[in-house]
Design an enzyme around this catalytic site. Structure first.
Site, PDB file in Angstrom:
ATOM      1  N   TRP A   1       0.828  -1.210   0.000  1.00  0.00           N
ATOM      2  CA  TRP A   1       0.000   0.000   0.000  1.00  0.00           C
ATOM      3  C   TRP A   1       0.859   1.256   0.000  1.00  0.00           C
ATOM      4  O   TRP A   1       0.363   2.362  -0.212  1.00  0.00           O
ATOM      5  CB  TRP A   1      -0.930   0.016   1.224  1.00  0.00           C
TER       6      TRP A   1
ATOM      7  N   GLU B   1       0.936  -2.527  12.676  1.00  0.00           N
ATOM      8  CA  GLU B   1       1.166  -3.977  12.569  1.00  0.00           C
ATOM      9  C   GLU B   1       1.526  -4.645  13.894  1.00  0.00           C
ATOM     10  O   GLU B   1       1.725  -5.861  13.937  1.00  0.00           O
ATOM     11  CB  GLU B   1       2.238  -4.253  11.514  1.00  0.00           C
TER      12      GLU B   1
ATOM     13  N   LYS C   1       2.826   0.995  16.166  1.00  0.00           N
ATOM     14  CA  LYS C   1       4.026   1.009  15.325  1.00  0.00           C
ATOM     15  C   LYS C   1       4.099   2.261  14.452  1.00  0.00           C
ATOM     16  O   LYS C   1       5.161   2.837  14.252  1.00  0.00           O
ATOM     17  CB  LYS C   1       4.002  -0.238  14.432  1.00  0.00           C
TER      18      LYS C   1
HETATM   19  C1  BGC Z   1       5.104  -1.324   7.481  1.00  0.00           C
HETATM   20  C2  BGC Z   1       4.052  -1.429   6.405  1.00  0.00           C
HETATM   21  C3  BGC Z   1       4.714  -1.212   5.059  1.00  0.00           C
HETATM   22  C4  BGC Z   1       5.865  -2.172   4.857  1.00  0.00           C
HETATM   23  C5  BGC Z   1       6.598  -1.914   3.566  1.00  0.00           C
HETATM   24  C6  BGC Z   1       6.209  -2.313   7.198  1.00  0.00           C
HETATM   25  O1  BGC Z   1       7.204  -2.194   8.156  1.00  0.00           O
HETATM   26  O2  BGC Z   1       4.552  -1.571   8.740  1.00  0.00           O
HETATM   27  O3  BGC Z   1       3.048  -0.476   6.609  1.00  0.00           O
HETATM   28  O4  BGC Z   1       3.784  -1.370   4.042  1.00  0.00           O
HETATM   29  O5  BGC Z   1       6.770  -2.027   5.926  1.00  0.00           O
HETATM   30  O6  BGC Z   1       7.145  -0.642   3.554  1.00  0.00           O
END
Ligand code: BGC
Length: 777
Positions: free
Chosen positions: A346, A489, A602
């Site tokens: 995203w 996350e 996070k």
């Molecule tokens: C983040 C995500 C992101 C991904 C790729 C992760 O650490 O929490 O939101 O899409 O990294 O950048």
């Protein structure tokens, strides 16, 4: 701002380092990345170095190794050159080094490295320059200039080295090796699973004092390798140059239609090699100017050059990493390293697309078309999970592949077991993020053709997923969405994540509006889409569900609960994990299950909701949520900081706005050793543009209208930028008390400080009573 590279106060396109012994070698390789969207290579040295990460990728050439998820194969190395001076192999660890300087010209992507190497009482001057052409996407050229204070013998080995791997995984099988016309070397390879054919060609030209040498190379072939070897005696003071021309073609290229790729590609290299390095660089420089810089001007006036360097860097990296075909998208780390395997997240829709939508809408359209082409994969994912419609993959590679997120991540510090990666199953907001980006694109461009061919279908198909995803809660008589991961996350299996629920609700509302538009204005298209998507039935579902979707509301303190349980969880002091010059240390103290039970976030979650849907919430609610969530956020993901900077700016929290702006600019260019080793953070590059133009520059879309409510940082005296709105170019100049808007093309309307302004065709206006954003209300 504190960068790991030097800047030049007279040249904002320069980043460089005079420190060859740096512990930052991998980081410098990342930020001095060179690419043109088709091919990208890290800023490694020509001569092999210990601990280097030598990666080169071509966009979209995914391959899956058995029992691993698909990834971009690391391609044969075309940059390598080994030099021997009187039998001593060039290696800066030996001898002495003087005048070391490595620098990138971000205006045209040329990388230069120069130094004097002192060995066996001789001083040898080396200057390496190279670029990846923005004019001919397949072409790479490099030039090495060597001179010495005494006579020397020079041996050079240079060619194509296919002994590269992705951390040990060998994706490419050897095809053929050839030497054409005593000049051109060629290696062909094929990826094991995806069966993509690759052709690599190189040729060299050698000069002494600008006179072309006719020396024939000694050719050596090895396993997946083909090298040319030269032996030259150079008198003191003579200037030797070797120019290497290389190109790459693949069987999935859409710009070359030739059955014999090997022959066609070598013919292309022949043509390229008629021009000298300088002529090819000039063509590439002109293409950078025409295709990129002319379209996205951003000028910051400040005593400090670093904000201008940061925005140049961000735009450079985005251009160098954005593919040219709708079959491909930008990886979270682009082509700059093995991190995230080249997969798209995203990050594109929410963090990078605003930049493209407002400056290069054709590229934005390509990136969205990728999602349209991905509907097949999104259907597969929905069916596998028991839903209908289009459920977009959390991680995407080829559009039709569907979900490509890995199943297992790193080890849990408590159990020692590998942790399951749930994002591919339950981080579902991506399906709303795609629709959000489609709507932003349609509002900014008015591209009806895209709407009819692709945009409407994406919105409708996504809404079909959402309605099938809703769960009815008898007790509350409402639809809920349980067991998801929101943007934060750290919270796996959350119920009613506010960001996800609002987005799902909004998506269904948009689908209802689209059906109304189709019925009224495009009855034929309605019939076509009805056949595909069962529109009549879907519409009834949407109408009966939409107003019963649970949207978590601000509580008595104005705080929107991030999910059902968040506000009841234990609080801890998060400050020690919020330090920007280290990668978050929270997992050294807690495992994921434990973090799940804490009020620790996070990255921007509720704050992102507020940033995207800024019309939904008033300033008191925004401030209450800022005060609640920001102190609980580790900002471990670089995606956290741009929304925080933009909201802080709107709330008049100037120091915070600038702090998060600065942290984002330092994400890749900052001094932290570990960050960026696996590649760039491209969302943070998009974020730098958004904080500058949408945050400080105040560009937003409100109810489909353009709003410009700027508020500049104290440290900047002015900001100028250029955006596209409905096909016209809009140039905005702002100081702390003046604002001017100029239109090239058809007139536009915009809102400033709640008031509507009109700028007639090809003219400019000054905004009267200009009130910087924070002073309002
Ligand atoms: C983040 C995500 C992101 C991904 C790729 C992760 O650490 O929490 O939101 O899409 O990294 O950048």
């Amino acid at each position: 701002m504190k960068f790991c590279v030097d800047t030049d106060k007279n040249n904002s396109w320069y980043i460089g380092t005079k420190d060859y012994n740096s512990k930052m070698i991998n980081k410098i390789e990342t930020i001095m990345f060179q690419g043109n969207g088709y091919v990208g290579m890290r800023g490694v040295t020509e001569e092999p170095q210990l601990n280097e990460k030598r990666d080169m990728f071509v966009s979209g050439t995914f391959d899956a190794f058995p029992s691993e998820v698909t990834e971009l194969p690391n391609l044969p190395d075309l940059l390598n050159m080994v030099f021997q001076v009187d039998g001593e192999t060039l290696n800066l660890k030996d001898g002495q080094v003087k005048g070391y300087h490595k620098y990138l010209n971000m205006k045209n992507g040329e990388l230069t490295r120069e130094f004097t190497w002192i060995i066996n009482h001789k001083q040898i001057n080396f200057k390496f320059t190279r670029f990846v052409s923005m004019d001919n996407y397949h072409l790479l050229a490099s030039k090495v200039t060597i001179s010495a204070d005494k006579d020397i013998n020079l041996k050079i080995k240079s060619g194509i080295d296919g002994q590269q791997s992705n951390s040990g995984t060998q994706h490419l099988m050897e095809g053929s090796k050839r030497f054409y016309e005593g000049k051109f070397i060629q290696l062909t390879e094929k990826s094991q699973q995806s069966k993509i054919e690759f052709v690599f060609n190189s040729m060299h030209k050698l000069f002494v004092n600008e006179v072309l040498l006719n020396d024939k190379p000694y050719i050596k072939m090895g396993r997946r390798q083909i090298f040319e070897n030269y032996d030259v005696d150079l008198a003191a003071g003579q200037i030797f140059q070797i120019v290497k021309y290389s190109n790459i073609f693949t069987s999935i290229d859409t710009d070359v239609k030739d059955d014999d790729l090997a022959e066609a590609s070598v013919n292309c290299l022949k043509k390229s090699s008629w021009a000298n390095y300088h002529e090819l660089l000039q063509k590439s420089t002109r293409a950078w100017e025409k295709n990129i810089w002319k379209k996205n001007l951003v000028e910051i006036q400040s005593d400090d050059i670093t904000p201008q360097v940061a925005i140049n860097f961000a735009r450079y990296q985005l251009a160098a990493n954005t593919p040219h075909s709708p079959n491909m998208n930008i990886g979270a780390k682009g082509l700059t390293g093995e991190g995230y395997k080249g997969h798209t997240f995203w990050d594109t829709e929410i963090f990078m697309l605003p930049y493209f939508i407002f400056t290069m809408p054709k590229i934005a359209r390509n990136l969205l078309e990728y999602r349209y082409l991905g509907l097949e994969g999104a259907h597969k994912k929905a069916i596998r999970n028991g839903y209908r419609g289009a459920e977009f993959p959390w991680e995407a590679a080829n559009p039709s592949d569907g979900e490509t997120a890995p199943l297992w991540g790193s080890a849990d510090i408590v159990t020692g077991e590998p942790m399951k990666v749930w994002s591919g199953f339950i981080e579902q907001h991506i399906t709303g993020d795609v629709v959000y980006a489609v709507m932003e694109y349609l509002n900014a461009t008015n591209d009806r053709d895209f709407a009819k061919k692709m945009g409407y279908e994406i919105i409708l198909d996504a809404a079909r997923f959402w309605v099938s995803r809703l769960e009815y809660d008898q007790d509350h008589e409402r639809y809920e969405i349980t067991n998801v991961i929101g943007p934060d996350e750290y919270k796996e299996h959350a119920d009613n994540n506010a960001y996800t629920n609002y987005l799902a609700h909004w998506c269904i509302q948009k689908a209802i509006q689209v059906v109304n538009i189709l019925e009224e204005d495009h009855p034929d298209l309605y019939v076509t889409l009805d056949k595909k998507l069962d529109l009549a039935e879907s519409y009834n579902d949407w109408i009966s569900h939409v107003n019963k979707i649970y949207l978590p509301q601000p509580n008595e303190k104005g705080v929107i609960p991030q999910d059902d349980k968040y506000l009841a969880k234990r609080k801890i002091d998060v400050t020690k994990y919020q330090i920007n010059d280290q990668i978050s240390e929270i997992f050294k103290d807690y495992n994921l299950d434990q973090v799940n039970d804490l009020q620790v976030t996070k990255q921007a979650d509720v704050m992102l909701l507020i940033n995207l849907f800024d019309d939904y919430f008033d300033k008191d609610v925004k401030l209450a949520n800022w005060n609640y969530y920001e102190p609980k956020t580790t900002h471990e993901s670089s995606l956290s900081m741009p929304p925080h900077s933009m909201i802080a700016n709107e709330l008049g929290l100037d120091d915070q706005a600038y702090k998060f702006y600065r942290w984002t600019c330092e994400t890749d260019m900052g001094v932290h050793v570990g960050k960026s080793v696996q590649g760039m953070h491209l969302a943070s590059c998009g974020g730098i543009w958004s904080m500058t133009v949408q945050g400080f520059g105040g560009v937003r879309i409100s109810n489909g209208k353009l709003r410009i409510d700027p508020h500049l940082p104290k440290a900047w005296s002015s900001l100028k930028y250029q955006i596209c709105w409905h096909g016209s170019i809009v140039k905005v100049s702002i100081t702390h008390d003046e604002m001017e808007v100029e239109v090239v093309g058809d007139g536009i309307e915009f809102i400033n400080n709640g008031q509507e302004y009109q700028v007639p065709d090809n003219s400019k206006i000054e905004v009267d009573d200009f009130v910087p954003e924070k002073v309002k209300g």
